[in-house]
Design a protein around this motif. Structure first.
Motif, PDB file in Angstrom:
ATOM      1  N   ARG A 225       0.989  -1.015   0.064  1.00 35.83           N
ATOM      2  CA  ARG A 225      -0.338   0.141  -0.103  1.00 35.83           C
ATOM      3  C   ARG A 225       1.260   1.578  -0.554  1.00 35.83           C
ATOM      4  NH1 ARG A 225      -3.410  -0.856   5.303  1.00 35.83           N
ATOM      5  NH2 ARG A 225      -0.699  -0.774   6.547  1.00 35.83           N
ATOM      6  N   PRO A 226       0.137   2.536  -0.560  1.00 36.62           N
ATOM      7  CA  PRO A 226       0.885   3.672  -0.467  1.00 36.62           C
ATOM      8  C   PRO A 226       1.803   3.949   1.131  1.00 36.62           C
ATOM      9  CG  PRO A 226      -1.005   4.200  -1.701  1.00 36.62           C
ATOM     10  CD  PRO A 226      -1.125   2.799  -1.249  1.00 36.62           C
ATOM     11  N   GLU A 227       1.290   3.960   2.233  1.00 37.42           N
ATOM     12  CA  GLU A 227       1.208   3.844   3.676  1.00 37.42           C
ATOM     13  C   GLU A 227       2.453   2.838   3.900  1.00 37.42           C
ATOM     14  OE1 GLU A 227      -2.375   2.665   4.555  1.00 37.42           O
ATOM     15  OE2 GLU A 227      -1.954   3.326   2.322  1.00 37.42           O
ATOM     16  N   ASP A 228       2.110   1.480   3.360  1.00 42.92           N
ATOM     17  CA  ASP A 228       3.711   0.675   3.330  1.00 42.92           C
ATOM     18  C   ASP A 228       4.714   1.319   2.609  1.00 42.92           C
ATOM     19  OD1 ASP A 228       2.076  -0.753   5.164  1.00 42.92           O
ATOM     20  OD2 ASP A 228       1.704  -1.599   3.247  1.00 42.92           O
ATOM     21  N   ILE A 229       5.293   1.679   1.136  1.00 37.23           N
ATOM     22  CA  ILE A 229       6.371   2.050   0.670  1.00 37.23           C
ATOM     23  C   ILE A 229       6.824   3.028   1.283  1.00 37.23           C
ATOM     24  CG2 ILE A 229       6.616   2.655  -1.749  1.00 37.23           C
ATOM     25  CD1 ILE A 229       5.905  -0.427  -2.136  1.00 37.23           C
ATOM     26  N   GLU A 230       5.853   4.435   1.317  1.00 32.38           N
ATOM     27  CA  GLU A 230       6.651   5.244   2.532  1.00 32.38           C
ATOM     28  C   GLU A 230       7.776   4.943   3.678  1.00 32.38           C
ATOM     29  OE1 GLU A 230       7.959   9.170   2.643  1.00 32.38           O
ATOM     30  OE2 GLU A 230       7.081   8.286   0.825  1.00 32.38           O
ATOM     31  N   LYS A 231       6.467   3.560   4.213  1.00 28.38           N
ATOM     32  CA  LYS A 231       7.770   3.004   5.635  1.00 28.38           C
ATOM     33  C   LYS A 231       9.104   2.115   4.973  1.00 28.38           C
ATOM     34  CE  LYS A 231       4.128   2.885   8.525  1.00 28.38           C
ATOM     35  NZ  LYS A 231       3.170   3.370   8.220  1.00 28.38           N
ATOM     36  N   LEU A 232       8.824   1.808   3.284  1.00 26.92           N
ATOM     37  CA  LEU A 232       9.897   1.027   2.609  1.00 26.92           C
ATOM     38  C   LEU A 232      10.760   2.247   2.401  1.00 26.92           C
ATOM     39  CD1 LEU A 232      11.536  -1.612   1.535  1.00 26.92           C
ATOM     40  CD2 LEU A 232       9.809  -0.894   0.024  1.00 26.92           C
ATOM     41  N   ARG A 233      11.149   2.885   1.919  1.00 25.87           N
ATOM     42  CA  ARG A 233      11.252   4.189   1.150  1.00 25.87           C
ATOM     43  C   ARG A 233      11.846   5.094   2.647  1.00 25.87           C
ATOM     44  NH1 ARG A 233      10.680   6.884  -3.354  1.00 25.87           N
ATOM     45  NH2 ARG A 233      11.349   8.774  -2.444  1.00 25.87           N
ATOM     46  N   GLU A 234      11.749   5.367   3.795  1.00 28.69           N
ATOM     47  CA  GLU A 234      12.663   5.817   5.090  1.00 28.69           C
ATOM     48  C   GLU A 234      13.427   4.515   5.605  1.00 28.69           C
ATOM     49  OE1 GLU A 234       8.879   6.349   7.473  1.00 28.69           O
ATOM     50  OE2 GLU A 234       8.069   8.061   6.357  1.00 28.69           O
ATOM     51  N   ALA A 235      13.172   3.823   5.081  1.00 26.24           N
ATOM     52  CA  ALA A 235      14.270   2.783   6.350  1.00 26.24           C
ATOM     53  C   ALA A 235      15.128   2.776   4.981  1.00 26.24           C
ATOM     54  CB  ALA A 235      13.535   1.112   6.249  1.00 26.24           C
ATOM     55  N   VAL A 236      14.964   2.416   3.593  1.00 26.56           N
ATOM     56  CA  VAL A 236      16.404   1.822   3.110  1.00 26.56           C
ATOM     57  C   VAL A 236      16.956   3.549   3.185  1.00 26.56           C
ATOM     58  CG1 VAL A 236      16.685   1.680   0.850  1.00 26.56           C
ATOM     59  CG2 VAL A 236      14.815   0.358   1.705  1.00 26.56           C
ATOM     60  N   SER A 237      16.071   4.692   2.511  1.00 31.83           N
ATOM     61  CA  SER A 237      16.930   6.354   3.825  1.00 31.83           C
ATOM     62  C   SER A 237      17.925   6.014   4.302  1.00 31.83           C
ATOM     63  CB  SER A 237      16.168   6.712   3.091  1.00 31.83           C
ATOM     64  OG  SER A 237      15.407   7.171   1.122  1.00 31.83           O
ATOM     65  N   HIS A 238      17.517   5.880   5.081  1.00 33.57           N
ATOM     66  CA  HIS A 238      18.062   6.083   6.822  1.00 33.57           C
ATOM     67  C   HIS A 238      19.434   4.735   6.822  1.00 33.57           C
ATOM     68  CE1 HIS A 238      18.882   6.492  10.834  1.00 33.57           C
ATOM     69  NE2 HIS A 238      18.801   5.406  10.753  1.00 33.57           N
ATOM     70  N   ILE A 239      18.890   4.382   5.819  1.00 35.51           N
ATOM     71  CA  ILE A 239      20.509   3.165   5.780  1.00 35.51           C
ATOM     72  C   ILE A 239      21.077   3.556   4.385  1.00 35.51           C
ATOM     73  CG2 ILE A 239      21.468   1.019   5.455  1.00 35.51           C
ATOM     74  CD1 ILE A 239      18.775  -0.327   6.363  1.00 35.51           C
ATOM     75  N   LEU A 240      21.144   3.847   3.985  1.00 41.60           N
ATOM     76  CA  LEU A 240      21.508   4.592   2.948  1.00 41.60           C
ATOM     77  C   LEU A 240      22.719   6.083   2.977  1.00 41.60           C
ATOM     78  CD1 LEU A 240      19.421   5.447  -0.352  1.00 41.60           C
ATOM     79  CD2 LEU A 240      21.849   3.949  -0.583  1.00 41.60           C
ATOM     80  N   GLU A 241      22.047   6.836   3.835  1.00 41.48           N
ATOM     81  CA  GLU A 241      22.515   8.418   4.459  1.00 41.48           C
ATOM     82  C   GLU A 241      22.190   7.664   6.308  1.00 41.48           C
ATOM     83  OE1 GLU A 241      23.605  11.279   1.717  1.00 41.48           O
ATOM     84  OE2 GLU A 241      21.382  10.449   1.045  1.00 41.48           O
ATOM     85  N   PRO A 242      22.896   7.082   7.119  1.00 42.41           N
ATOM     86  CA  PRO A 242      22.397   7.270   8.061  1.00 42.41           C
ATOM     87  C   PRO A 242      22.588   9.108   8.310  1.00 42.41           C
ATOM     88  CG  PRO A 242      24.082   5.611   7.938  1.00 42.41           C
ATOM     89  CD  PRO A 242      23.748   6.922   6.838  1.00 42.41           C
ATOM     90  N   SER A 243      21.886   9.586   9.508  1.00 40.10           N
ATOM     91  CA  SER A 243      21.417  10.751  10.139  1.00 40.10           C
ATOM     92  C   SER A 243      22.930  10.981  11.563  1.00 40.10           C
ATOM     93  CB  SER A 243      20.198  11.048  10.397  1.00 40.10           C
ATOM     94  OG  SER A 243      19.350  10.137  11.130  1.00 40.10           O
TER      95      SER A 243
END
Length: 272
Positions: free
Chosen positions: A254-272
């Protein structure tokens, strides 16, 4: 770059020898010039392919961030050759390793963020183990596992076999099971089940050597959320996060699930 371009052209890589030779289909999205982020690797689930919603969204995220995305269809899946009934965890792992090595040559040597869905979560963990055994533990920058199903053959299938299914395995070497995800039934072979026992990861400490984020739906009818909790108990890394999605199903598309996926991948790509 257009979305069509981000999907990329399908290429093939021959894996195996003799009667075991099969052509594995893959899509390789190259990184933008000068980009230094880890590459993304998609490992799909049982009977899924690299053109599904989550796989395409991962490629879109890679395009946005300027990094590479590697996708493949296991043998017997999607655009790849080979018979589905010949598939095992070891066979599909061999193919994933071959594509990773090929991509290193084509796209340049770079660390990977592995995104594994369902059975692909099991393969992601095994891939990390195999790379570690080869002295390449630094190749994996992190993982995002979506409704991961490690050891599903021995943990989720074997304990729930009916007498008819056991009889079919003994007599025909496989059994069929209806699935809500398509008109054709799932086929589980004795070969797959026996090979699954040799690829278990939940019988000891899993030293992936990287951050891991697990996304799990609590209304998943195929992989219970307790399975994800058990996986977390076996992970040795301190940076392991489990996100339980109360109304999430197995696909988490679902769109809300995809957004969680994008956030999780982005955090690992570029940790804050």
């Amino acid at each position: 770059m257009s979305q069509n371009e981000s999907n990329g052209a399908i290429e093939t890589l021959t894996v195996g020898e003799g009667t075991g030779r099969r052509d594995i289909a893959m899509m390789l999205l190259p990184p933008r010039d000068g980009n230094t982020l880890p590459h993304l690797l998609w490992l799909g689930g049982y009977r899924s392919d690299m053109t599904g919603t989550k796989a395409v969204e991962l490629a879109r995220l890679a395009e946005e961030r300027g990094t590479a995305c590697i996708r493949l269809d296991y043998s017997g899946h999607g655009a790849s050759g080979g018979a589905f009934v010949d598939g095992t965890i070891s066979r599909w792992l061999e193919e994933a390793l071959a594509v990773v090595d090929h991509a290193r040559t084509r796209l340049g040597s770079r660390r990977l963020v592995i995104v594994g869905s369902s059975m692909g979560g099991w393969l992601a963990l095994r891939l990390a183990q195999e790379l570690r055994q080869r002295g390449r533990e630094g190749d994996v920058a992190g993982m995002v596992l979506i409704a991961p199903a490690p050891d599903f053959t021995s943990e989720l299938i074997e304990p729930n076999l009916t007498e008819d299914e056991r009889a079919s395995l003994a007599a025909r070497g496989f059994f069929e099971e209806p699935t809500p995800y398509g008109p054709d039934p799932n086929i589980y072979t004795l070969k797959l089940i026996e090979d699954g026992r040799r690829n278990r990861v939940l019988d000891g400490v899993i030293d992936a050597g990287c951050p891991i984020h697990v996304l799990q739906g609590m209304k998943d009818p195929d992989v219970p959320y307790t399975h994800a909790i058990r996986l977390m108990e076996h992970l040795s890394c301190d940076d392991a996060v489990l996100t339980l999605i109360r109304d999430g199903d197995h696909r988490l598309s679902r769109p809300e699930d995809i957004e969680k996926l994008r956030e999780a991948v982005s955090h690992i790509l570029e940790p804050s």
